[in-house]
Design a protein around this motif. Structure first.
Motif, PDB file in Angstrom:
ATOM      1  N   LEU A 143       4.731  -3.385  -8.800  1.00  0.00           N
ATOM      2  CA  LEU A 143       5.743  -2.553  -8.151  1.00  0.00           C
ATOM      3  C   LEU A 143       6.901  -2.213  -9.082  1.00  0.00           C
ATOM      4  O   LEU A 143       7.852  -1.546  -8.668  1.00  0.00           O
ATOM      5  N   SER A 144       6.827  -2.677 -10.327  1.00  0.00           N
ATOM      6  CA  SER A 144       7.919  -2.471 -11.265  1.00  0.00           C
ATOM      7  C   SER A 144       8.040  -0.994 -11.661  1.00  0.00           C
ATOM      8  O   SER A 144       7.068  -0.234 -11.639  1.00  0.00           O
ATOM      9  N   ARG A 145       9.245  -0.624 -12.059  1.00  0.00           N
ATOM     10  CA  ARG A 145       9.467   0.723 -12.581  1.00  0.00           C
ATOM     11  C   ARG A 145       9.057   0.833 -14.042  1.00  0.00           C
ATOM     12  O   ARG A 145       9.002   1.934 -14.591  1.00  0.00           O
TER      13      ARG A 145
ATOM     14  N   LEU B 143      -0.517  -3.356 -16.966  1.00  0.00           N
ATOM     15  CA  LEU B 143      -1.071  -4.687 -17.201  1.00  0.00           C
ATOM     16  C   LEU B 143      -1.496  -5.360 -15.900  1.00  0.00           C
ATOM     17  O   LEU B 143      -2.560  -5.973 -15.815  1.00  0.00           O
ATOM     18  N   SER B 144      -0.644  -5.243 -14.889  1.00  0.00           N
ATOM     19  CA  SER B 144      -0.955  -5.855 -13.606  1.00  0.00           C
ATOM     20  C   SER B 144      -2.191  -5.222 -12.982  1.00  0.00           C
ATOM     21  O   SER B 144      -3.088  -5.927 -12.498  1.00  0.00           O
ATOM     22  N   ALA B 145      -2.252  -3.900 -12.988  1.00  0.00           N
ATOM     23  CA  ALA B 145      -3.406  -3.206 -12.411  1.00  0.00           C
ATOM     24  C   ALA B 145      -4.690  -3.571 -13.148  1.00  0.00           C
ATOM     25  O   ALA B 145      -5.742  -3.791 -12.534  1.00  0.00           O
ATOM     26  N   PHE B 146      -4.602  -3.655 -14.483  1.00  0.00           N
ATOM     27  CA  PHE B 146      -5.778  -4.019 -15.279  1.00  0.00           C
ATOM     28  C   PHE B 146      -6.259  -5.423 -14.938  1.00  0.00           C
ATOM     29  O   PHE B 146      -7.457  -5.661 -14.722  1.00  0.00           O
TER      30      PHE B 146
ATOM     31  N   GLY C 209       2.574  -6.874   1.449  1.00  0.00           N
ATOM     32  CA  GLY C 209       3.636  -7.488   2.238  1.00  0.00           C
ATOM     33  C   GLY C 209       5.010  -6.988   1.855  1.00  0.00           C
ATOM     34  O   GLY C 209       5.857  -6.712   2.722  1.00  0.00           O
ATOM     35  N   ILE C 210       5.254  -6.848   0.540  1.00  0.00           N
ATOM     36  CA  ILE C 210       6.552  -6.344   0.081  1.00  0.00           C
ATOM     37  C   ILE C 210       6.765  -4.910   0.543  1.00  0.00           C
ATOM     38  O   ILE C 210       7.857  -4.540   0.996  1.00  0.00           O
ATOM     39  N   GLN C 211       5.731  -4.105   0.469  1.00  0.00           N
ATOM     40  CA  GLN C 211       5.850  -2.716   0.892  1.00  0.00           C
ATOM     41  C   GLN C 211       5.991  -2.591   2.406  1.00  0.00           C
ATOM     42  O   GLN C 211       6.491  -1.569   2.894  1.00  0.00           O
ATOM     43  N   ALA C 212       5.554  -3.629   3.141  1.00  0.00           N
ATOM     44  CA  ALA C 212       5.672  -3.590   4.600  1.00  0.00           C
ATOM     45  C   ALA C 212       7.077  -3.930   5.087  1.00  0.00           C
ATOM     46  O   ALA C 212       7.420  -3.646   6.241  1.00  0.00           O
TER      47      ALA C 212
END
Length: 274
Positions: free
Chosen positions: A95-97, A104-107, A163-166
């Motif tokens: 979720l970082s800008r 990296l996280s998505a990978f 959860g954070i987006q909710a």
């Protein structure tokens, strides 16, 4: 003539509820017939001797609980704790800008959600080939925690992100309007609410980890490091009887069924609050 037959034929038709009852009745009848047939064909004396042999089952006590179950719980909880912490970091990176963090996280998430945990364990065993002399703290326990944690982190990261987006955006806006820094607001306000939201899927993840811990045997466990599946298989081979496997399965169910019930209750409670 056709007009005269229509009322009579329509009167003989079953209503929707009657057809549903008839369909359920036929299904029940088929299930009962199959159960009776299987009971009639089964050799119950052989079943008792092969699967319900109490003398063989007693041979595994108390090590079933003091060694195998204890190790299973240790492997599961250590992997869960590591996955929880790393998964939360991955979710925040996703979720970082900062674009490289997101990449990296998505990978990582895509890779470790796609790899079987058995392959991950084999990779962990092979690490000393690339880094001679390197050993994880805790030996097998450290390797098991790392393998289970790396895989579970990928799944938990997506749960945390959802959860954070909710959490309503107004929560962050209110915190920032009070002068609270973004990081402090995330740690103090957003993340605690997100964790409460994702407790049900995290409980399901704990159940999955409990079952995945059976693959720790690939790491080369000793007699004092065996988990439930390995213990049951060894006992079954020793006595040439599958009763220990049945006992092992029941021991797993003693944990997974209550956890599954808790997860369903939490989901129902959250659904009622929406």
């Amino acid at each position: 003539m056709a007009d005269q037959q229509t009322p009579a034929s329509s009167g003989r038709r079953l209503t929707l509820r009657q057809r549903q009852r008839a369909s359920r009745g036929m299904q029940y009848a088929v299930l009962i017939a199959v159960a009776v047939l299987l009971a009639a064909l089964a050799d119950w004396s052989a079943i008792r001797q092969s699967f319900l042999n109490l003398d063989v089952a007693k041979e595994g006590l108390p090590e079933l609980f003091t060694v195998a179950l204890r190790n299973t719980v240790i492997y599961t909880l250590s992997g869960f704790v590591l996955g929880f912490a790393f998964g939360l970091v991955l979710a925040l990176m996703r979720l970082s800008r900062v674009a490289p963090y997101r990449w990296l996280s998505a990978f990582y998430i895509e890779v470790f959600r796609g790899l079987p945990i058995l392959v991950v364990f084999l990779m962990i065993i092979s690490v000393p080939l690339a880094f001679p002399g390197f050993e994880l703290p805790g030996g097998v326990y450290g390797q098991a925690a790392l393998g289970l944690g790396m895989v579970s982190a990928a799944y938990m990261a997506e749960n945390f992100r959802a959860g954070i987006q909710a959490v309503p955006k107004g929560q962050m806006e209110a915190a920032r309007s009070l002068g609270m820094p973004h990081g402090r607001a995330m740690v103090s306000i957003i993340i605690p609410q997100a964790i409460r939201i994702v407790v049900p899927p995290l409980t399901n993840q704990l159940v999955a980890l409990l079952k995945d811990s059976s693959l720790v045997l690939i790491l080369g466990v000793t007699a004092t490091q065996v988990e439930l599946a390995k213990f049951g298989n060894d006992q079954s081979s020793t006595f040439a009887n599958p009763t220990p496997l049945l006992v092992t399965g029941l021991t797993y169910l003693l944990i997974t069924i209550p956890l599954g019930y808790v997860a369903r209750r939490l989901e129902a409670r959250q659904g009622g609050h929406r």
